[in-house]
Enzyme design. Structure first.
Site, short mmCIF file in Angstrom:
data_model
loop_
_atom_site.label_atom_id
_atom_site.label_comp_id
_atom_site.label_asym_id
_atom_site.label_seq_id
_atom_site.Cartn_x
_atom_site.Cartn_y
_atom_site.Cartn_z
CE LYS A 112 -4.34 -1.77 1.63
NZ LYS A 112 -5.43 -1.76 2.61
CE LYS A 195 -6.10 -8.35 -0.86
NZ LYS A 195 -6.18 -7.97 0.52
CE LYS A 198 -13.04 -3.90 2.14
NZ LYS A 198 -13.69 -4.01 3.46
P1 TYM Z 1 -10.65 -6.11 5.44
O1 TYM Z 1 -11.67 -5.11 5.86
O2 TYM Z 1 -9.76 -5.77 4.31
O3 TYM Z 1 -11.36 -7.45 5.06
C1 TYM Z 1 -12.28 -8.09 5.94
C2 TYM Z 1 -12.07 -9.58 5.89
O4 TYM Z 1 -12.26 -10.10 4.58
C3 TYM Z 1 -11.15 -10.93 4.24
N1 TYM Z 1 -10.94 -10.83 2.79
C4 TYM Z 1 -10.89 -11.88 1.96
N2 TYM Z 1 -11.02 -13.21 2.16
C5 TYM Z 1 -10.94 -14.02 1.07
N3 TYM Z 1 -10.75 -13.57 -0.19
C6 TYM Z 1 -10.63 -12.25 -0.44
N4 TYM Z 1 -10.45 -11.82 -1.68
C7 TYM Z 1 -10.69 -11.34 0.66
N5 TYM Z 1 -10.60 -9.99 0.77
C8 TYM Z 1 -10.76 -9.70 2.07
C9 TYM Z 1 -9.98 -10.36 5.02
O5 TYM Z 1 -8.96 -11.33 5.18
C10 TYM Z 1 -10.65 -10.00 6.33
O6 TYM Z 1 -10.73 -11.11 7.17
N6 TYM Z 1 -6.98 -5.74 8.77
C11 TYM Z 1 -8.33 -6.27 8.57
C12 TYM Z 1 -9.35 -5.70 9.53
C13 TYM Z 1 -9.04 -5.88 10.97
C14 TYM Z 1 -9.05 -7.10 11.71
C15 TYM Z 1 -8.74 -6.73 13.06
C16 TYM Z 1 -9.25 -8.40 11.37
C17 TYM Z 1 -8.75 -4.88 11.86
N7 TYM Z 1 -8.58 -5.40 13.11
C18 TYM Z 1 -8.66 -7.70 14.05
C19 TYM Z 1 -9.16 -9.37 12.38
C20 TYM Z 1 -8.87 -9.01 13.71
C21 TYM Z 1 -8.75 -5.90 7.17
O7 TYM Z 1 -8.25 -4.98 6.57
O8 TYM Z 1 -9.80 -6.57 6.72
#
Ligand code: TYM
Length: 332
Positions: A112, A195, A198
């Site tokens: 990023k 992947k 968003k």
């Molecule tokens: P975020 O908001 O980007 O995504 C939310 C969840 O969706 C999963 N994900 C995917 N799984 C499979 N295939 C994909 N293409 C795909 N894109 C997204 C992500 O792995 C995630 O589980 N850093 C985290 C948010 C966060 C978090 C936490 C997660 C903040 N604090 C504490 C767990 C525990 C994130 O950016 O997720």
């Protein structure tokens, strides 16, 4: 009961199928077996530039979608991160036991920051995974349901828990990632080795839960598929078709083998057309329920405030222990 915690960013107007199949679907399942805490992480959502005017509504929409796909406020605690100040407070402490180089090795940060330009990337983007560790450790979570892309961040959370415990005495549960392999990486329809994301996929590569299902069906029809004509599951040689089969299998709750048998002798076009229909059947009621939650924002806001209060009842005591252990001067 073991604890689970997970979070999702309110960075777009809708979640996509990767979010749902890789993570949120498992949040719903774990409510049954775990003491569950789920968080809309709005503080993470301001690390790479954001629109202040829409963030609050996006947090509501995020919560509404989570409820619409099956989170039950009777069986889990659903809240918005910025309503629980303990997250930022613990993040400060953890940032003081994280190495600069260690944080710099996070691949998501490297990707990023490269995209935004190193000079312009925020310090918040750099410390992002430390805030994530604080999220998890505050709740003494055992299991953290996430997609494959979060594995390295989870590894850091584990390291920080162990390090803090060694330095200051046993305080935090060391969390384990809960990554369900089959759907841990849903890929971009236009670029089936990347992947679905968003922030980096083109609109044509993403199926959003809240978009018109006719639009989703069209994107699926135009999905990049592989050479050959046979419908087989092989992520190496047929990543496009395999991705479609993965999505189909998870949404329709049919095994990949069953689908491969059912489509023997048929073409990619048939598979795509039927998957469009499967998606429509799945998202239609989800969209209706999401709309119903958003039609009564006062009720939704109340539900989230109650969630934050329940979360603070757990996060507060954990933070207090951490404050004592590091030697902070607590008020009498
Ligand atoms: P975020 O908001 O980007 O995504 C939310 C969840 O969706 C999963 N994900 C995917 N799984 C499979 N295939 C994909 N293409 C795909 N894109 C997204 C992500 O792995 C995630 O589980 N850093 C985290 C948010 C966060 C978090 C936490 C997660 C903040 N604090 C504490 C767990 C525990 C994130 O950016 O997720």
């Amino acid at each position: 009961r073991p604890r689970t915690f997970s979070g999702i960013q309110p960075t777009a107007d809708s979640f996509h199928l990767g979010n749902y199949l890789g993570a949120v679907r498992h949040w719903v399942a774990l409510q049954e077996t775990h003491d569950a805490f789920y968080c809309v992480v709005d503080q993470h959502a301001i690390t790479a530039g954001h629109d202040a005017a829409s963030l609050r509504q996006r947090s509501r929409t995020a919560a509404a979608q989570l409820l619409a796909v099956g989170l039950d406020p009777e069986r889990c605690t659903l809240f918005v991160q910025s309503q629980v100040p303990e997250h930022a407070q613990l993040a400060w402490i953890l940032s003081c036991i994280t190495g600069f180089g260690e944080a710099g090795r996070m691949v998501q940060f490297k990707d990023k920051s490269q995209k935004h330009g190193n000079e312009r990337s925020s310090v918040g983007l750099f410390t992002y995974p430390i805030l994530q560790a604080a999220d998890i450790l505050l709740y003494q979570a055992n299991a953290v349901p996430v997609g494959e892309d979060q594995r390295q961040h989870l590894e850091l959370s584990r390291d920080l828990a162990q390090r803090f415990n060694t330095m200051f005495g046993a305080t935090f549960t060391v969390p384990a990632p809960h990554i369900v392999k089959d759907t841990a990486k849903i890929t971009d329809l236009q670029d089936p080795t990347a992947k679905m994301s968003k922030s980096s996929s083109s609109p044509a590569g993403i199926v959003n839960l809240l978009e018109d299902p006719a639009r989703s069906a069209k994107k699926i029809r135009s999905a990049v598929t592989d050479t050959g004509r046979e419908i087989v599951f092989d992520t190496e040689t047929k990543p496009g078709v395999s991705n479609l089969l993965t999505i189909y299998s998870a949404l329709a709750e049919r095994s990949i083998d069953d689908l491969v048998n059912a489509y023997a002798g048929k073409g990619y076009g048939d598979l795509k057309k039927d998957l469009g229909e499967v998606v429509r059947e799945f998202v239609t009621p989800v969209q209706e329920r999401t709309r119903a939650y958003l039609d009564d924002p006062a009720q939704l806001d109340k539900l989230l405030a109650a969630g934050a209060e329940k979360a603070r009842a757990v996060a507060g005591p954990t933070l207090r222990t951490a404050y004592e252990r590091v030697g902070f001067f607590l008020p009498v």
